[in-house]
Design a protein around this motif. Structure first.
Motif, PDB file in Angstrom:
ATOM      1  N   ARG A 179       1.006  -1.245   0.147  1.00 52.37           N
ATOM      2  CA  ARG A 179       0.089   0.156   0.000  1.00 52.37           C
ATOM      3  C   ARG A 179       1.002   1.355   0.176  1.00 52.37           C
ATOM      4  NH1 ARG A 179      -4.019   0.707   4.049  1.00 52.37           N
ATOM      5  NH2 ARG A 179      -2.410   0.470   5.449  1.00 52.37           N
ATOM      6  N   VAL A 180       0.244   2.095  -0.781  1.00 49.71           N
ATOM      7  CA  VAL A 180       0.871   3.408  -0.716  1.00 49.71           C
ATOM      8  C   VAL A 180      -0.044   4.849  -0.591  1.00 49.71           C
ATOM      9  CG1 VAL A 180       2.936   3.108  -2.136  1.00 49.71           C
ATOM     10  CG2 VAL A 180       0.914   3.884  -3.180  1.00 49.71           C
ATOM     11  N   ARG A 181       0.425   5.887   0.094  1.00 50.05           N
ATOM     12  CA  ARG A 181      -0.284   7.010   0.112  1.00 50.05           C
ATOM     13  C   ARG A 181       0.007   7.805  -0.877  1.00 50.05           C
ATOM     14  NH1 ARG A 181      -0.390  11.876   3.161  1.00 50.05           N
ATOM     15  NH2 ARG A 181      -2.625  12.385   4.033  1.00 50.05           N
ATOM     16  N   LEU A 182      -0.948   8.327  -1.775  1.00 50.31           N
ATOM     17  CA  LEU A 182      -0.744   9.228  -2.945  1.00 50.31           C
ATOM     18  C   LEU A 182      -1.206  10.686  -2.489  1.00 50.31           C
ATOM     19  CD1 LEU A 182      -1.412   7.061  -6.024  1.00 50.31           C
ATOM     20  CD2 LEU A 182       0.991   7.499  -5.065  1.00 50.31           C
ATOM     21  N   VAL A 183      -0.349  11.658  -2.590  1.00 48.75           N
ATOM     22  CA  VAL A 183      -0.906  13.002  -2.331  1.00 48.75           C
ATOM     23  C   VAL A 183      -0.373  13.957  -3.613  1.00 48.75           C
ATOM     24  CG1 VAL A 183      -0.645  12.643  -0.207  1.00 48.75           C
ATOM     25  CG2 VAL A 183       1.532  13.638  -1.260  1.00 48.75           C
ATOM     26  N   GLU A 184      -1.092  14.849  -3.869  1.00 42.92           N
ATOM     27  CA  GLU A 184      -0.873  15.919  -4.939  1.00 42.92           C
ATOM     28  C   GLU A 184      -0.276  17.347  -4.073  1.00 42.92           C
ATOM     29  OE1 GLU A 184      -3.021  18.123  -8.604  1.00 42.92           O
ATOM     30  OE2 GLU A 184      -3.942  16.930  -7.516  1.00 42.92           O
ATOM     31  N   PRO A 185       0.897  17.877  -4.745  1.00 45.93           N
ATOM     32  CA  PRO A 185       1.291  19.033  -4.070  1.00 45.93           C
ATOM     33  C   PRO A 185       0.171  19.962  -4.160  1.00 45.93           C
ATOM     34  CG  PRO A 185       2.938  18.164  -5.630  1.00 45.93           C
ATOM     35  CD  PRO A 185       1.562  17.308  -5.835  1.00 45.93           C
ATOM     36  N   GLY A 186       0.289  20.708  -2.677  1.00 42.70           N
ATOM     37  CA  GLY A 186      -0.649  21.755  -2.695  1.00 42.70           C
ATOM     38  C   GLY A 186      -2.124  21.680  -2.335  1.00 42.70           C
ATOM     39  N   LYS A 187      -2.453  20.321  -2.313  1.00 39.51           N
ATOM     40  CA  LYS A 187      -3.865  19.882  -1.924  1.00 39.51           C
ATOM     41  C   LYS A 187      -3.989  19.058  -0.643  1.00 39.51           C
ATOM     42  CE  LYS A 187      -5.414  20.561  -6.660  1.00 39.51           C
ATOM     43  NZ  LYS A 187      -6.214  20.153  -7.766  1.00 39.51           N
ATOM     44  N   ASP A 188      -3.765  19.725   0.374  1.00 36.03           N
ATOM     45  CA  ASP A 188      -3.669  19.115   1.724  1.00 36.03           C
ATOM     46  C   ASP A 188      -5.022  18.516   2.124  1.00 36.03           C
ATOM     47  OD1 ASP A 188      -0.944  19.792   1.514  1.00 36.03           O
ATOM     48  OD2 ASP A 188      -1.190  21.438   2.652  1.00 36.03           O
ATOM     49  N   ASP A 189      -5.884  18.768   1.507  1.00 32.60           N
ATOM     50  CA  ASP A 189      -7.409  18.202   1.980  1.00 32.60           C
ATOM     51  C   ASP A 189      -7.754  16.996   1.582  1.00 32.60           C
ATOM     52  OD1 ASP A 189      -7.777  19.220  -0.313  1.00 32.60           O
ATOM     53  OD2 ASP A 189      -9.868  19.967   0.032  1.00 32.60           O
ATOM     54  N   ARG A 190      -7.069  16.256   0.828  1.00 34.36           N
ATOM     55  CA  ARG A 190      -7.380  15.011   0.180  1.00 34.36           C
ATOM     56  C   ARG A 190      -5.839  14.285  -0.320  1.00 34.36           C
ATOM     57  NH1 ARG A 190      -9.696  18.485  -4.948  1.00 34.36           N
ATOM     58  NH2 ARG A 190     -10.028  19.805  -2.913  1.00 34.36           N
ATOM     59  N   HIS A 191      -6.477  12.613  -0.401  1.00 39.01           N
ATOM     60  CA  HIS A 191      -5.376  11.772  -0.683  1.00 39.01           C
ATOM     61  C   HIS A 191      -5.981  10.562  -1.063  1.00 39.01           C
ATOM     62  CE1 HIS A 191      -6.102  10.880   3.553  1.00 39.01           C
ATOM     63  NE2 HIS A 191      -5.691   9.580   3.294  1.00 39.01           N
ATOM     64  N   MET A 192      -5.142   9.655  -1.419  1.00 38.85           N
ATOM     65  CA  MET A 192      -5.612   8.376  -1.924  1.00 38.85           C
ATOM     66  C   MET A 192      -4.689   7.446  -1.303  1.00 38.85           C
ATOM     67  SD  MET A 192      -5.811   8.384  -6.118  1.00 38.85           S
ATOM     68  CE  MET A 192      -4.615   9.508  -6.223  1.00 38.85           C
ATOM     69  N   VAL A 193      -5.267   6.196  -0.918  1.00 41.65           N
ATOM     70  CA  VAL A 193      -4.672   4.866  -0.630  1.00 41.65           C
ATOM     71  C   VAL A 193      -4.622   3.806  -1.548  1.00 41.65           C
ATOM     72  CG1 VAL A 193      -4.462   3.171   1.299  1.00 41.65           C
ATOM     73  CG2 VAL A 193      -4.883   5.539   1.774  1.00 41.65           C
ATOM     74  N   VAL A 194      -3.535   3.433  -2.075  1.00 40.41           N
ATOM     75  CA  VAL A 194      -3.641   2.527  -3.059  1.00 40.41           C
ATOM     76  C   VAL A 194      -3.017   1.143  -2.595  1.00 40.41           C
ATOM     77  CG1 VAL A 194      -3.024   2.204  -5.598  1.00 40.41           C
ATOM     78  CG2 VAL A 194      -3.664   4.516  -4.823  1.00 40.41           C
ATOM     79  N   ALA A 195      -3.683   0.162  -2.844  1.00 44.24           N
ATOM     80  CA  ALA A 195      -3.102  -1.009  -2.615  1.00 44.24           C
ATOM     81  C   ALA A 195      -2.706  -2.177  -3.829  1.00 44.24           C
ATOM     82  CB  ALA A 195      -4.155  -2.004  -1.785  1.00 44.24           C
ATOM     83  N   PHE A 196      -1.627  -2.367  -4.144  1.00 43.69           N
ATOM     84  CA  PHE A 196      -1.091  -3.036  -5.119  1.00 43.69           C
ATOM     85  C   PHE A 196      -0.810  -4.400  -4.873  1.00 43.69           C
ATOM     86  CE2 PHE A 196       0.625   1.161  -6.098  1.00 43.69           C
ATOM     87  CZ  PHE A 196       0.126   1.158  -7.422  1.00 43.69           C
TER      88      PHE A 196
END
Length: 229
Positions: A179-196
């Motif tokens: 699993r990884v947490r994916l984040v986009e620069p500058g958007k601190d109110d959201r993220h994704m948790v992806v399971a490979f």
């Protein structure tokens, strides 16, 4: 040369937050040796707040001397699909071509990226497979930046940070999902948790998209067929 779309960073660099799934169509192994590419045919259940649930069909398969990744989804009022071709190039992947199409209420548009446009950064389908291979090789243990082109050819950036593995049932067998947490620069109110999947590059076992502390979409694997080529 292998793709330099994934940039590894030291633990001291601050992680940043993500905007959306790499491929969310209508809305727009980390040890010694990586798992080799293998063909698969997967289906996912996608639930998104405010939209009807959808089935997503995802295939990765060999096509001559290169690989192909196809992903498509359809609901009552919208549909989308995208296809990428890529080749193994040492430890990385080389994007060869990308096409996509989207329709909403009967109105749609198509996009295409050629080999020249993809020379520096891959398309998002190729980036997805490349990221999963990097996770399998433990190259993101201190975090890494992923640079890719969206369907219009604009450069996008996500930051991946590793999370503890989680046991997930796949065709009646429990596997330790990476699993990884994916984040986009500058958007601190959201993220994704992806399971490979630990052994099948590109196969998603689950994706949760969290915005302002609440999960607004979930992707879950519902069926999987594999082959050796």
């Amino acid at each position: 040369m292998p793709s330099n779309s994934i940039v590894y960073r030291s633990p001291s660099l601050r992680p940043r937050l993500a905007a959306g799934l790499l491929w969310l169509l209508f809305l727009l192994p980390f040890a010694a040796q990586a798992a080799s590419m293998a063909s698969f045919d997967a289906r996912y259940h996608l639930s998104v707040d405010g939209w009807p649930d959808a089935t997503v069909h995802h295939r990765v398969y060999r096509e001559g001397d290169h690989w192909r990744s196809d992903m498509r989804a359809q609901v009552a009022i919208a549909e989308g699909q995208e296809t990428a071709r890529f080749a193994e190039n040492g430890d990385g992947l080389r994007a060869l071509g990308y096409s996509s199409g989207y329709r909403l209420l009967g109105i749609g548009k198509s996009y295409r990226l050629d080999n020249r446009q993809l020379r520096r950064h891959p398309d998002r389908q190729t980036a997805l497979v490349d990221l999963s291979r990097s996770v399998q090789r433990e190259r993101c243990a201190s975090g890494c930046e992923i640079h890719y082109l969206d369907h219009k050819g604009d450069i996008e950036t996500l930051v991946a940070s590793p999370l503890p593995t989680a046991a997930i049932d796949v065709n009646g067998r429990m596997v330790d999902a990476l699993r990884v947490r994916l984040v986009e620069p500058g958007k601190d109110d959201r993220h994704m948790v992806v399971a490979f999947h630990p052994d099948l590059p590109g196969l998603l076992l689950g994706v949760d998209y969290i915005k302002r502390g609440e999960r607004v979409s979930r992707l879950s694997l519902t069926s999987l067929t594999t082959s050796n080529n």
